[in-house]
Motif scaffolding. Structure first.
Motif, PDB file in Angstrom:
ATOM      1  N   TRP A  31       0.841  -1.197   0.000  1.00 30.29           N
ATOM      2  CA  TRP A  31       0.000   0.000   0.000  1.00 30.29           C
ATOM      3  C   TRP A  31       0.881   1.254   0.000  1.00 30.29           C
ATOM      4  O   TRP A  31       0.618   2.204  -0.753  1.00 30.29           O
ATOM      5  CB  TRP A  31      -0.937  -0.012   1.213  1.00 30.29           C
ATOM      6  N   GLU A  32       1.933   1.279   0.832  1.00 31.38           N
ATOM      7  CA  GLU A  32       2.841   2.424   0.882  1.00 31.38           C
ATOM      8  C   GLU A  32       3.521   2.648  -0.466  1.00 31.38           C
ATOM      9  O   GLU A  32       3.642   3.785  -0.930  1.00 31.38           O
ATOM     10  CB  GLU A  32       3.898   2.229   1.969  1.00 31.38           C
ATOM     11  N   VAL A  33       3.986   1.566  -1.097  1.00 35.94           N
ATOM     12  CA  VAL A  33       4.642   1.686  -2.399  1.00 35.94           C
ATOM     13  C   VAL A  33       3.657   2.197  -3.446  1.00 35.94           C
ATOM     14  O   VAL A  33       3.993   3.050  -4.267  1.00 35.94           O
ATOM     15  CB  VAL A  33       5.271   0.338  -2.827  1.00 35.94           C
ATOM     16  N   ASP A  34       2.423   1.693  -3.414  1.00 36.49           N
ATOM     17  CA  ASP A  34       1.397   2.165  -4.347  1.00 36.49           C
ATOM     18  C   ASP A  34       1.143   3.661  -4.164  1.00 36.49           C
ATOM     19  O   ASP A  34       0.965   4.398  -5.141  1.00 36.49           O
ATOM     20  CB  ASP A  34       0.099   1.381  -4.179  1.00 36.49           C
ATOM     21  N   GLN A  35       1.126   4.123  -2.906  1.00 38.89           N
ATOM     22  CA  GLN A  35       0.925   5.549  -2.633  1.00 38.89           C
ATOM     23  C   GLN A  35       2.110   6.375  -3.135  1.00 38.89           C
ATOM     24  O   GLN A  35       1.925   7.449  -3.714  1.00 38.89           O
ATOM     25  CB  GLN A  35       0.701   5.790  -1.132  1.00 38.89           C
ATOM     26  N   LEU A  36       3.335   5.884  -2.893  1.00 32.76           N
ATOM     27  CA  LEU A  36       4.522   6.572  -3.400  1.00 32.76           C
ATOM     28  C   LEU A  36       4.482   6.674  -4.924  1.00 32.76           C
ATOM     29  O   LEU A  36       4.814   7.710  -5.498  1.00 32.76           O
ATOM     30  CB  LEU A  36       5.796   5.837  -2.978  1.00 32.76           C
ATOM     31  N   SER A  37       4.058   5.592  -5.578  1.00 30.89           N
ATOM     32  CA  SER A  37       3.967   5.581  -7.035  1.00 30.89           C
ATOM     33  C   SER A  37       2.959   6.614  -7.525  1.00 30.89           C
ATOM     34  O   SER A  37       3.233   7.373  -8.462  1.00 30.89           O
ATOM     35  CB  SER A  37       3.583   4.184  -7.527  1.00 30.89           C
ATOM     36  N   ALA A  38       1.797   6.669  -6.882  1.00 35.78           N
ATOM     37  CA  ALA A  38       0.759   7.626  -7.274  1.00 35.78           C
ATOM     38  C   ALA A  38       1.262   9.067  -7.111  1.00 35.78           C
ATOM     39  O   ALA A  38       1.053   9.913  -7.988  1.00 35.78           O
ATOM     40  CB  ALA A  38      -0.509   7.405  -6.453  1.00 35.78           C
ATOM     41  N   LYS A  39       1.961   9.351  -6.006  1.00 31.91           N
ATOM     42  CA  LYS A  39       2.500  10.695  -5.779  1.00 31.91           C
ATOM     43  C   LYS A  39       3.577  11.042  -6.818  1.00 31.91           C
ATOM     44  O   LYS A  39       3.642  12.170  -7.304  1.00 31.91           O
ATOM     45  CB  LYS A  39       3.079  10.811  -4.369  1.00 31.91           C
ATOM     46  N   THR A  40       4.406  10.062  -7.135  1.00 31.59           N
ATOM     47  CA  THR A  40       5.447  10.276  -8.138  1.00 31.59           C
ATOM     48  C   THR A  40       4.828  10.630  -9.480  1.00 31.59           C
ATOM     49  O   THR A  40       5.267  11.560 -10.157  1.00 31.59           O
ATOM     50  CB  THR A  40       6.330   9.018  -8.256  1.00 31.59           C
TER      51      THR A  40
END
Length: 188
Positions: A31-40
């Motif tokens: 979930w954290e990685v998915d959020q980082l990806s979305a922000k990127t």
């Protein structure tokens, strides 16, 4: 000497943060990685609006969020991210490690966005077989309409890269070795 001490403390804090993140469950880390990806991607689209269409139409893409420190002759970076195949819907969680040798000083956080334009580029990338080369290119062809994206560079066969620094500053002249590989814990 104060800068060296500050960089050493920063490096220790980044390492401690990485160890703290490893205590989260695999689902929480995904979930954290998915959020980082979305922000990127949001940051990329804000800077280069045409990138959204091109990423949606390319075969696959990957985002990696990284942090790195360079002190005198030795430097290292580490990061995590996700690769998404637009054709199949497959999602592969990734890790990145980078070591560098050469003169430099600084610390930074940065994002890498890879455009993978062919099935071969996808397979090589997620298998950790992509070898990156230097390039002086300043734009990427979208492969669909003949347009280009300012700020991307060609780094390997079928692979284009955007790099966006989010925090920090480094001054360096180095040789780097980069390894991107599947995250065994996050991929089921």
């Amino acid at each position: 000497m104060k800068k060296f001490l500050a960089l050493t403390i920063l490096f220790c804090m980044l390492t401690a943060t990485a160890f703290a993140a490893s205590k989260d469950s695999a689902a929480e880390q995904r979930w954290e990685v998915d959020q980082l990806s979305a922000k990127t991607l949001q940051k990329l689209y804000a800077k280069y609006p045409a990138a959204e269409k091109i990423i949606g139409e390319c075969y696959a893409y990957a985002t990696l969020s990284n942090s790195g420190v360079k002190v005198l002759f030795i430097g290292s970076s580490h990061g995590r991210g996700v690769a998404i195949n637009n054709e199949t819907g497959e999602k592969v969680y990734l890790r990145m490690k980078e070591l560098s040798a050469g003169l430099g000083l600084g610390a930074k956080e940065y994002n890498l966005i890879f455009l993978l334009n062919t099935p071969e580029a996808w397979e090589n990338f997620i298998a950790g077989k992509t070898r990156f080369g230097a390039s002086a290119e300043a734009s990427a062809n979208d492969g669909v309409s003949g347009g280009s994206i300012e700020g991307a560079e060609y780094v390997a066969p079928g692979v284009w890269l955007f790099q966006m620094t989010t925090k920090g500053l480094t001054l360096e002249a180095t040789l780097k070795g980069t390894k991107i590989y599947k995250d065994k814990k996050l991929n089921r």
